[in-house]
Scaffold this motif. Structure first.
Motif, PDB file in Angstrom:
ATOM      1  N   ASP A  49       0.831  -1.210   0.000  1.00  0.00           N
ATOM      2  CA  ASP A  49       0.000   0.000   0.000  1.00  0.00           C
ATOM      3  C   ASP A  49       0.861   1.255   0.000  1.00  0.00           C
ATOM      4  OD1 ASP A  49      -3.046  -0.655   0.621  1.00  0.00           O
ATOM      5  OD2 ASP A  49      -1.793  -2.138   1.586  1.00  0.00           O
ATOM      6  N   LEU A 126     -11.121  -8.625   9.462  1.00  0.00           N
ATOM      7  CA  LEU A 126     -11.984  -9.184   8.406  1.00  0.00           C
ATOM      8  C   LEU A 126     -13.393  -9.424   8.942  1.00  0.00           C
ATOM      9  CD1 LEU A 126     -12.289 -10.162   5.581  1.00  0.00           C
ATOM     10  CD2 LEU A 126     -11.529 -12.402   6.294  1.00  0.00           C
ATOM     11  N   THR A 129     -14.919  -5.597   9.955  1.00  0.00           N
ATOM     12  CA  THR A 129     -15.175  -4.594   8.923  1.00  0.00           C
ATOM     13  C   THR A 129     -15.536  -5.205   7.584  1.00  0.00           C
ATOM     14  OG1 THR A 129     -12.924  -4.508   8.140  1.00  0.00           O
ATOM     15  CG2 THR A 129     -13.458  -3.149  10.024  1.00  0.00           C
ATOM     16  N   GLY A 130     -15.195  -6.442   7.339  1.00  0.00           N
ATOM     17  CA  GLY A 130     -15.506  -7.058   6.058  1.00  0.00           C
ATOM     18  C   GLY A 130     -14.515  -6.755   4.968  1.00  0.00           C
ATOM     19  N   ALA A 131     -13.474  -5.980   5.265  1.00  0.00           N
ATOM     20  CA  ALA A 131     -12.490  -5.638   4.251  1.00  0.00           C
ATOM     21  C   ALA A 131     -11.318  -6.598   4.332  1.00  0.00           C
ATOM     22  CB  ALA A 131     -12.008  -4.207   4.442  1.00  0.00           C
ATOM     23  N   ALA A 132     -10.940  -7.171   3.196  1.00  0.00           N
ATOM     24  CA  ALA A 132      -9.845  -8.135   3.196  1.00  0.00           C
ATOM     25  C   ALA A 132      -8.500  -7.442   3.365  1.00  0.00           C
ATOM     26  CB  ALA A 132      -9.856  -8.930   1.893  1.00  0.00           C
ATOM     27  N   ASN A 133      -8.411  -6.175   2.950  1.00  0.00           N
ATOM     28  CA  ASN A 133      -7.172  -5.415   3.078  1.00  0.00           C
ATOM     29  C   ASN A 133      -7.142  -4.762   4.456  1.00  0.00           C
ATOM     30  OD1 ASN A 133      -4.930  -3.915   2.720  1.00  0.00           O
ATOM     31  ND2 ASN A 133      -5.674  -2.737   0.992  1.00  0.00           N
ATOM     32  N   THR A 136      -6.661  -0.879   4.635  1.00  0.00           N
ATOM     33  CA  THR A 136      -7.869  -0.104   4.354  1.00  0.00           C
ATOM     34  C   THR A 136      -8.853  -0.180   5.503  1.00  0.00           C
ATOM     35  OG1 THR A 136      -7.540  -0.624   2.044  1.00  0.00           O
ATOM     36  CG2 THR A 136      -9.646   0.264   2.648  1.00  0.00           C
ATOM     37  N   SER A 137      -8.965  -1.375   6.104  1.00  0.00           N
ATOM     38  CA  SER A 137      -9.921  -1.496   7.205  1.00  0.00           C
ATOM     39  C   SER A 137      -9.499  -0.636   8.380  1.00  0.00           C
ATOM     40  CB  SER A 137     -10.044  -2.946   7.624  1.00  0.00           C
ATOM     41  OG  SER A 137      -8.942  -3.317   8.402  1.00  0.00           O
TER      42      SER A 137
END
Lengths: 174, 158
Positions: A49, A126, A129-133, A136-137
């Motif tokens: 990132d 994960l 927040t549901g974000a795999a990255n 970003t989460s």
């Protein structure tokens, strides 16, 4: 870690060239080389990132410096060498390095942080927040207020630049 | 610029824009995100401007449109943050779906899907608009300043 040390030596050489170069365009390109080396160092440290952001911002700043500001292929301003100023800088830098050496011995080893919240982020992000990255989460969920502040800073900077270089209200030189 | 640069630019500029949009939309799945994607989107317009000159790029996106888009991005980001207040706190991820069978909290969509993670993709899009339009506006303003400065310098020489 050998690659990173080679990269750091490369970046230091490029920075010294950027400071000492008489040619302005060459100095700007050397600054770009420092940024690109930092981007590759981030890749070796497994932070893609940061590497993407660093690479892209470096390219944009290089374009703005060369094209928009209008640095032509010319010599930079003449620099005088002052003995007192240089020696004062060297003494201050030496004091700083002594204390930095003492304090850097105390920090935890690379990869084993003492703050436990990072481990919780890695485990739970994960699910929560549901974000795999994970990056970003963190920046858009756990630490979203920081991102809001950063966005405000950028907004203020853009408004400031547009206000300073606007064409309305500029007096024409006669 | 020369014909070679113009021809290559005609093919690459769309790909760069598409790559920026990809980075933004997949910000919650792959490395990248709103900031990096926004800068790449801005770079595609800068690329157009460097190759074809100021007028072509301004025709695609004027300075005023860039300003409006930047404000829109900022307002969208704040609005998403305030909409969290309706169900929870500031920046609450309000696309949350509570599964009644288990105590676990689940989200709309499944992990690793494009439409998942609640407000995070929306925030990425807002930041992309803000960053891209803002940086392009800065670039346009600075090139205009340089052109003005050159004209003034020429006037003084004459």
């Amino acid at each position: 870690m050998l690659q990173i040390q080679i990269l750091i030596v490369f970046m230091i050489i490029a920075a010294v060239i950027a400071v000492e170069s008489v040619d302005l365009l060459g100095a700007v390109v050397s600054v770009g080389a420092v940024g690109l080396g930092l981007s590759i160092a981030f890749l070796f440290l497994q932070a893609p990132d940061l590497a993407i952001v660093q690479l892209v911002v470096e390219i944009l700043s290089l374009i703005i410096l060369i094209r928009a500001v209008g640095i032509k292929n010319g010599a930079s301003a003449v620099r005088e060498r002052r003995f007192i100023g240089t020696s004062a800088v060297v003494i201050c830098l030496g004091i700083f390095l002594i204390f930095a050496y003492k304090s850097l011995l105390e920090i935890p080893r690379f990869g084993s942080p003492i703050i436990g919240v990072a481990g919780r982020y890695l485990m739970q992000s994960l699910k929560e927040t549901g974000a795999a990255n994970v990056v970003t989460s963190i920046i858009l969920d756990y630490r979203a207020l920081d991102t809001l502040g950063e966005a405000t800073v950028l907004f203020t900077a853009v408004i400031g630049v547009l206000a300073v270089v606007r064409k309305i209200g500029r007096k024409s030189k006669e | 610029m020369t014909l070679i640069v113009k021809t290559i630019t005609r093919y690459t500029v769309g790909l760069i824009l598409l790559f920026g949009i990809y980075i933004v939309l997949h910000g919650h799945l792959t490395p990248g995100g709103g900031f990096a994607g926004g800068v790449i989107v801005a770079l595609s317009f800068v690329h157009l401007m460097l190759a074809f000159g100021r007028e072509t790029a301004i025709k695609k996106m004027s300075e005023k449109a860039a300003g409006i888009l930047e404000g829109l991005g900022a307002i969208m980001f704040l609005l998403i943050a305030f909409m969290g207040l309706t169900t929870g706190y500031f920046f609450y991820n309000f696309f949350r779906r509570v599964d009644t069978t288990e105590t676990l909290v689940e989200y709309i969509g499944r992990p690793f899907a494009l439409f998942s993670a609640g407000i995070i993709p929306l925030c990425n899009i807002a930041i992309c608009l803000k960053v891209g339009a803002g940086l392009f506006a800065i670039f346009v303003a600075l090139t205009f300043l340089k052109m003005n400065g050159d004209a003034a310098g020429d006037g003084e020489k004459k």
